[in-house]
Design an enzyme around this catalytic site. Structure first.
Site, short mmCIF file in Angstrom:
data_model
loop_
_atom_site.label_atom_id
_atom_site.label_comp_id
_atom_site.label_asym_id
_atom_site.label_seq_id
_atom_site.Cartn_x
_atom_site.Cartn_y
_atom_site.Cartn_z
N GLN A 131 -16.04 21.49 17.76
CA GLN A 131 -15.80 20.28 16.97
C GLN A 131 -15.37 20.62 15.55
O GLN A 131 -14.97 19.74 14.79
CB GLN A 131 -17.07 19.43 16.92
CG GLN A 131 -17.58 18.99 18.28
CD GLN A 131 -18.94 18.34 18.17
OE1 GLN A 131 -19.07 17.17 17.82
NE2 GLN A 131 -19.99 19.10 18.48
N HIS A 158 -11.33 18.63 17.41
CA HIS A 158 -10.99 17.72 16.31
C HIS A 158 -9.86 18.25 15.43
O HIS A 158 -9.64 17.76 14.33
CB HIS A 158 -12.23 17.45 15.45
CG HIS A 158 -13.32 16.75 16.20
ND1 HIS A 158 -14.64 16.73 15.78
CD2 HIS A 158 -13.29 16.05 17.36
CE1 HIS A 158 -15.37 16.05 16.65
NE2 HIS A 158 -14.57 15.63 17.61
N CYS A 225 8.32 16.12 2.29
CA CYS A 225 8.52 17.19 3.25
C CYS A 225 9.92 17.79 3.04
O CYS A 225 10.92 17.06 3.12
CB CYS A 225 8.38 16.65 4.66
SG CYS A 225 8.89 17.80 5.96
#
Length: 394
Positions: A131, A158, A225
């Site tokens: 996790q 995750h 970006c």
């Protein structure tokens, strides 16, 4: 959509507080875990407790309560909000993450990471599901496994903090993105340098977020970006009325520039590929070993059916009648479940000896395993950092 925070039921917390059962000795814990793992083909699920000895704080303490009960993460719908309010959330997230990422980036695997890595290397644990988003399981195997091999053996449920994706899907290494953030925010770069020089790093949460009080986020810039710019694309979340090809609104667009770390935010669902692979990993194993998890983490949990997935994996293992052993300090959501055996001992106190017991003389003969059982830091966060701190408003 109603989004709830997974938690440990109060009844379990009260029962744990009232329990007078004697603690398990380290010798007994080692022997029991070794017997459980010895047959092999074990799937492992790890949580934030595994990374505490690396200096990364868990969300919950030994009593099962949040170490910082006023802390709340930014929700997925807040981060993706196509409005000035959403832009403010993104500025808040990226400033705090900009300051909080370096301690996570620089963290080193601890003795538990290397012990589990040794079990993976020895094929006792074919699949590990974590996790955690800190990448420390990968670091522990980086000297013996290449990245494709690590990706096959380790599933980051995750996601991972070490990568960033823009709204159009372009992937950027997080260290590179940190450089973009530094270049776009020289005043905050100077502030970060001062924190490092003075050793006054703010309290960092397991997701790389930091606690900041009395800070304004309006002057923090989230850079565009470069790949989107080269493609003449708008790297933003905008309403149709906010943008038109003939519009001249560069300040608005910069304010809404959107990137997201490759992690699952609270209120966001994991992808189908990850979900399917995680269930397959559970089904293909003979038993399940849970380490350092309360099964009450901040993750997808909503009325849409995206429940906390680690808890679902446990239920799936029980449905398939797999033996389950939980190694965790403090209460967990699994404590009342039939079919779950629990040992309440810190993983760092026993896992090296567990590996030596399971692997026997090969733990000495194999130089890779012998090295892994010598490596690993033990540097938990100081107890005085476990104070209650309010959420900074973004």
């Amino acid at each position: 959509m109603r989004v709830s925070v997974p938690s440990i039921p109060d009844a379990l917390l009260r029962a744990a507080a009232a329990s007078s059962s004697p603690p398990t000795s380290l010798t007994a814990a080692t022997a029991r875990i070794a017997r459980f793992l010895a047959p092999g083909n074990v799937a492992v699920v790890t949580g934030a407790g595994v990374s505490v000895d690396s200096g990364i704080r868990a969300y919950r303490g030994a009593k099962g309560r949040y170490l910082n009960p006023n802390y709340k993460p930014i929700f997925y719908h807040e981060l993706m909000d196509a409005s000035p309010k959403g832009a403010a959330f993104r500025r808040r997230y990226w400033l705090r993450s900009y300051l909080g990422y370096p301690p996570v980036r620089d963290a080193l695997p601890n003795t538990t990471h290397y012990a589990l890595a040794a079990l993976q290397y020895a094929s006792v644990v074919p699949k590990l599901i974590t996790q955690n988003v800190d990448g420390l399981h990968h670091k522990a195997l980086a000297h013996v496994w290449d990245e494709p091999r690590s990706e096959r053996g380790i599933l980051e449920l995750h996601g991972r903090l070490r990568a960033v994706r823009c709204v159009h899907g372009h992937l950027t290494d997080r260290d590179t993105f940190q450089q973009y953030l530094s270049a776009a925010n020289p005043q905050w770069k100077a502030f970060a340098d001062e924190l490092e020089a003075t050793g006054q790093q703010p309290r960092t949460n397991p997701d790389g977020d930091v606690v900041l009080e009395g800070v304004q986020y309006d002057d923090f810039t989230v850079p565009d970006c470069p790949e989107c710019h080269a493609e003449h694309r708008v790297n933003n979340i905008v309403r149709p009325t906010d943008y038109h090809p003939s519009s001249q609104a560069p300040l608005t667009l910069r304010a809404l520039a959107q990137h997201k770390p490759e992690v699952i935010f609270f209120g966001e669902s994991i992808t189908k590929d990850v979900r399917d692979r995680s269930f397959h990993d559970i089904e293909s194993c003979d038993r399940l070993f849970l380490v350092g998890t309360t099964l009450a983490t901040f993750s997808a949990f909503s009325d849409t059916g995206a429940d906390d997935h680690a808890a679902r994996l446990l239920k799936h293992a029980l449905d398939w009648r797999k033996p389950v052993l939980l190694l965790n300090v403090g209460p967990s959501r699994a404590d009342a479940l039939p079919g779950v055996e629990k040992i309440e001992v810190a993983s760092g106190a026993v896992m090296r000896d567990v590996v030596r017991t399971v692997l026997g003389t090969s733990s000495l003969r194999d130089p890779v395993i012998a090295d892994m059982l010598q490596w690993g830091i033990v540097k938990p966060p100081p107890e005085d950092e476990n104070e209650i701190a309010p959420r900074a408003v973004g």
